[in-house]
Enzyme design. Sequence first.
Site, PDB file in Angstrom:
ATOM      1  N   GLU A   1       0.861  -1.183   0.000  1.00 44.92           N
ATOM      2  CA  GLU A   1       0.000   0.000   0.000  1.00 44.92           C
ATOM      3  C   GLU A   1       0.902   1.239   0.000  1.00 44.92           C
ATOM      4  O   GLU A   1       0.471   2.331   0.365  1.00 44.92           O
ATOM      5  CB  GLU A   1      -0.976  -0.012   1.176  1.00 44.92           C
ATOM      6  CG  GLU A   1      -0.370  -0.242   2.540  1.00 44.92           C
ATOM      7  CD  GLU A   1      -1.406  -0.285   3.645  1.00 44.92           C
ATOM      8  OE1 GLU A   1      -2.139   0.699   3.807  1.00 44.92           O
ATOM      9  OE2 GLU A   1      -1.474  -1.303   4.352  1.00 44.92           O
TER      10      GLU A   1
ATOM     11  N   CYS B   1      -3.303  -3.935   4.609  1.00 47.94           N
ATOM     12  CA  CYS B   1      -2.352  -4.935   5.126  1.00 47.94           C
ATOM     13  C   CYS B   1      -2.708  -6.356   4.690  1.00 47.94           C
ATOM     14  O   CYS B   1      -1.940  -7.287   4.926  1.00 47.94           O
ATOM     15  CB  CYS B   1      -2.316  -4.894   6.649  1.00 47.94           C
ATOM     16  SG  CYS B   1      -1.748  -3.329   7.285  1.00 47.94           S
TER      17      CYS B   1
ATOM     18  N   HIS C   1      -2.093 -10.458  12.837  1.00 45.89           N
ATOM     19  CA  HIS C   1      -1.592  -9.214  12.238  1.00 45.89           C
ATOM     20  C   HIS C   1      -1.344  -8.228  13.377  1.00 45.89           C
ATOM     21  O   HIS C   1      -2.206  -8.058  14.250  1.00 45.89           O
ATOM     22  CB  HIS C   1      -2.636  -8.652  11.252  1.00 45.89           C
ATOM     23  CG  HIS C   1      -2.346  -7.231  10.858  1.00 45.89           C
ATOM     24  ND1 HIS C   1      -1.186  -6.885  10.198  1.00 45.89           N
ATOM     25  CD2 HIS C   1      -3.031  -6.068  11.045  1.00 45.89           C
ATOM     26  CE1 HIS C   1      -1.184  -5.579   9.995  1.00 45.89           C
ATOM     27  NE2 HIS C   1      -2.293  -5.059  10.499  1.00 45.89           N
TER      28      HIS C   1
HETATM   29  P1  HMG Z   1      -4.335   6.275  21.356  1.00 40.96           P
HETATM   30  O1  HMG Z   1      -5.792   6.440  21.268  1.00 40.96           O
HETATM   31  O2  HMG Z   1      -3.495   7.506  21.428  1.00 40.96           O
HETATM   32  O3  HMG Z   1      -3.896   5.386  22.577  1.00 40.96           O
HETATM   33  O4  HMG Z   1      -3.828   5.410  20.145  1.00 40.96           O
HETATM   34  P2  HMG Z   1      -4.768   4.848  23.824  1.00 40.96           P
HETATM   35  O5  HMG Z   1      -5.202   5.997  24.635  1.00 40.96           O
HETATM   36  O6  HMG Z   1      -5.792   3.851  23.361  1.00 40.96           O
HETATM   37  O7  HMG Z   1      -3.592   4.113  24.586  1.00 40.96           O
HETATM   38  C1  HMG Z   1      -3.006   2.976  24.040  1.00 40.96           C
HETATM   39  C2  HMG Z   1      -2.825   1.976  25.153  1.00 40.96           C
HETATM   40  O8  HMG Z   1      -1.850   2.516  26.059  1.00 40.96           O
HETATM   41  C3  HMG Z   1      -4.091   1.739  25.979  1.00 40.96           C
HETATM   42  O9  HMG Z   1      -4.078   0.367  26.331  1.00 40.96           O
HETATM   43  C4  HMG Z   1      -3.864   2.619  27.195  1.00 40.96           C
HETATM   44  O10 HMG Z   1      -4.563   2.176  28.364  1.00 40.96           O
HETATM   45  C5  HMG Z   1      -2.381   2.486  27.385  1.00 40.96           C
HETATM   46  P3  HMG Z   1      -5.412  -0.537  26.147  1.00 40.96           P
HETATM   47  O11 HMG Z   1      -6.443   0.070  27.026  1.00 40.96           O
HETATM   48  O12 HMG Z   1      -5.803  -0.399  24.696  1.00 40.96           O
HETATM   49  O13 HMG Z   1      -4.983  -1.899  26.522  1.00 40.96           O
HETATM   50  N1  HMG Z   1      -1.741   3.604  28.125  1.00 40.96           N
HETATM   51  C6  HMG Z   1      -0.793   3.426  29.056  1.00 40.96           C
HETATM   52  N2  HMG Z   1      -0.211   2.302  29.547  1.00 40.96           N
HETATM   53  C7  HMG Z   1       0.759   2.463  30.516  1.00 40.96           C
HETATM   54  N3  HMG Z   1       1.117   3.688  30.993  1.00 40.96           N
HETATM   55  C8  HMG Z   1       0.551   4.820  30.521  1.00 40.96           C
HETATM   56  C9  HMG Z   1      -0.449   4.730  29.513  1.00 40.96           C
HETATM   57  N4  HMG Z   1      -1.198   5.618  28.832  1.00 40.96           N
HETATM   58  C10 HMG Z   1      -1.988   4.922  27.982  1.00 40.96           C
HETATM   59  N5  HMG Z   1       0.959   6.018  31.010  1.00 40.96           N
HETATM   60  C11 HMG Z   1      -4.301   3.633  18.542  1.00 40.96           C
HETATM   61  C12 HMG Z   1      -3.978   3.985  20.001  1.00 40.96           C
HETATM   62  C13 HMG Z   1      -4.091   2.153  18.311  1.00 40.96           C
HETATM   63  C14 HMG Z   1      -5.764   4.002  18.272  1.00 40.96           C
HETATM   64  C15 HMG Z   1      -3.367   4.457  17.633  1.00 40.96           C
HETATM   65  O14 HMG Z   1      -2.036   4.063  17.814  1.00 40.96           O
HETATM   66  C16 HMG Z   1      -3.712   4.352  16.159  1.00 40.96           C
HETATM   67  O15 HMG Z   1      -4.575   5.048  15.640  1.00 40.96           O
HETATM   68  N6  HMG Z   1      -2.996   3.447  15.430  1.00 40.96           N
HETATM   69  C17 HMG Z   1      -3.194   3.242  13.988  1.00 40.96           C
HETATM   70  C18 HMG Z   1      -4.399   2.350  13.697  1.00 40.96           C
HETATM   71  C19 HMG Z   1      -4.214   0.932  14.191  1.00 40.96           C
HETATM   72  O16 HMG Z   1      -3.122   0.487  14.441  1.00 40.96           O
HETATM   73  N7  HMG Z   1      -5.347   0.165  14.262  1.00 40.96           N
HETATM   74  C20 HMG Z   1      -5.291  -1.203  14.644  1.00 40.96           C
HETATM   75  C21 HMG Z   1      -6.341  -2.094  13.921  1.00 40.96           C
HETATM   76  S1  HMG Z   1      -6.504  -1.699  12.183  1.00 40.96           S
HETATM   77  C22 HMG Z   1      -5.159  -2.515  11.428  1.00 40.96           C
HETATM   78  O17 HMG Z   1      -4.514  -3.325  12.030  1.00 40.96           O
HETATM   79  C23 HMG Z   1      -4.841  -2.136  10.015  1.00 40.96           C
HETATM   80  C24 HMG Z   1      -3.533  -1.351   9.817  1.00 40.96           C
HETATM   81  O18 HMG Z   1      -2.426  -2.190   9.985  1.00 40.96           O
HETATM   82  C25 HMG Z   1      -3.550  -0.670   8.435  1.00 40.96           C
HETATM   83  C26 HMG Z   1      -3.749  -1.527   7.184  1.00 40.96           C
HETATM   84  O19 HMG Z   1      -4.494  -2.493   7.145  1.00 40.96           O
HETATM   85  O20 HMG Z   1      -3.162  -1.122   6.164  1.00 40.96           O
HETATM   86  C27 HMG Z   1      -3.402  -0.215  10.837  1.00 40.96           C
END
Ligand code: HMG
Length: 409
Positions: free
Chosen positions: A82, A114, A243
């Site tokens: 991609e 992906c 993944h």
């Molecule tokens: P966010 O919203 O900034 O993070 O981004 P959050 O607030 O959800 O925090 C992440 C985790 O850190 C959470 O854990 C928090 O609790 C923890 P969880 O509750 O989820 O278990 N946390 C802490 N832990 C310890 N100490 C602290 C602390 N603060 C917070 N102080 C998000 C997270 C994944 C949404 C972001 O990184 C993002 O947008 N990523 C890109 C999209 C993505 O990866 N999606 C996944 C599924 S889609 C997919 O896999 C397809 C893809 O590969 C693309 C394709 O297909 O081409 C992405």
Amino acid sequence: MTDVGVSDMAMYIPPFYIPHRELASARGVPWEKYQIGLGNNKMSILPNWEDAVTMAANAGAQLLEKTGTGPKEIRQLVVCTESGVDHSKPVASFVQGLLKIGSRCRVYEIKHACYGGTAGIVHSIDWIARNHNLPKKALVIMTDIALYGFGSAGEPTQGAGAVALLIEKDPLLCSIDTSVNGVFSRDVFDFWRPTGHRFPVVDGKYSIACYLTALEGAVSHMRSNLGLHNERVLEAVDYLVYHMPFTNMSRKAHRHLIDFEYGDLGLEDREQLFVDTFKAKVEPGLLGAREVGNIYTGSVYMGLVSLLEAEAERVAGKRVGLFSYGSGCGAEFFVCEMKPEITKIIEGLRFQEQLNRRKRITFEQYVQICSKGWAEILYQPLEIQTFKDTFTRFAFTGLKDHKRQYVCL
Ligand code: HMG
């Protein structure tokens, strides 16, 4: 039934990385969020003299060389990405030129976020199975640069890399019976990159929900295809690779799998099953996601390489379940039946060696590299020779008359 699958694999990881602790400190975020919350430790950074083409060619060259496969033996070259470099000319054609693949070969690019790599593998396996009386080999390469905006929620999930697989009859590494695979797809906007946009648009939390729904759908389809009989997934496979856009996505996926497969158990028993099976079946495949980041199409296959190196003494003859997900969205769950004699193939993967060879760069260098557009890139012949190392054989030197220029180092 003809036995078709993967005979060998090769990884290409770019030579630079930045630790998540440094990124966190520059962004004013507690490092625990990235390292504990997302589970990521380092992210690979692609230098400006590399792109999706050079990474694919670097992985492909390694694979042809170590398997002693002549470029003209390849009858199907599929590059899944991609991170395409042109709206018309496929990355696969550039790679064909760099690897000197012959003309009697079907050469094309696949895009489906992906998931594209899995589509390329399944199509190649089915094509070889249909032509089982002819000597056919396919080279499937996944190559991607996961690039998000500076300071965005996706930034700590960036990464870059390529994986190449040699697909053939009577495979040496693992067999894949695609007839029982479970698929799931649906039209959603969870993560997308509108034409002309440098960075994706992401609905982060929704993308996680879509991924989990797709996992459930793909497993359910595999069951109705008789890929699973009366047993549950955890009884049918010895290892599981999900993944991994970030390392802890595998925890969310595994927890969800247990919830929908073991709804008959109480909360405590499900939690215990999660802890035990995550450690034994999932954890061995996490190294790549933790140390490289997301490499989109290649992510789940980098997980497989991580697992093979980590479990080198135990993985022969075992069944590995793979869950491939691509936003948009498409997914597939399938099983790799590992062959009994794979020690030499595992030794040849050299994944850990590639990780060890990387150089740490500073946050300022990362910003400088990722701020440059292609039009600003121009390397001179003498300068580019210094970029060569054991794994880096090709470089992008810039644009001339709207044509991308590459050299073999
Ligand atoms: P966010 O919203 O900034 O993070 O981004 P959050 O607030 O959800 O925090 C992440 C985790 O850190 C959470 O854990 C928090 O609790 C923890 P969880 O509750 O989820 O278990 N946390 C802490 N832990 C310890 N100490 C602290 C602390 N603060 C917070 N102080 C998000 C997270 C994944 C949404 C972001 O990184 C993002 O947008 N990523 C890109 C999209 C993505 O990866 N999606 C996944 C599924 S889609 C997919 O896999 C397809 C893809 O590969 C693309 C394709 O297909 O081409 C992405």
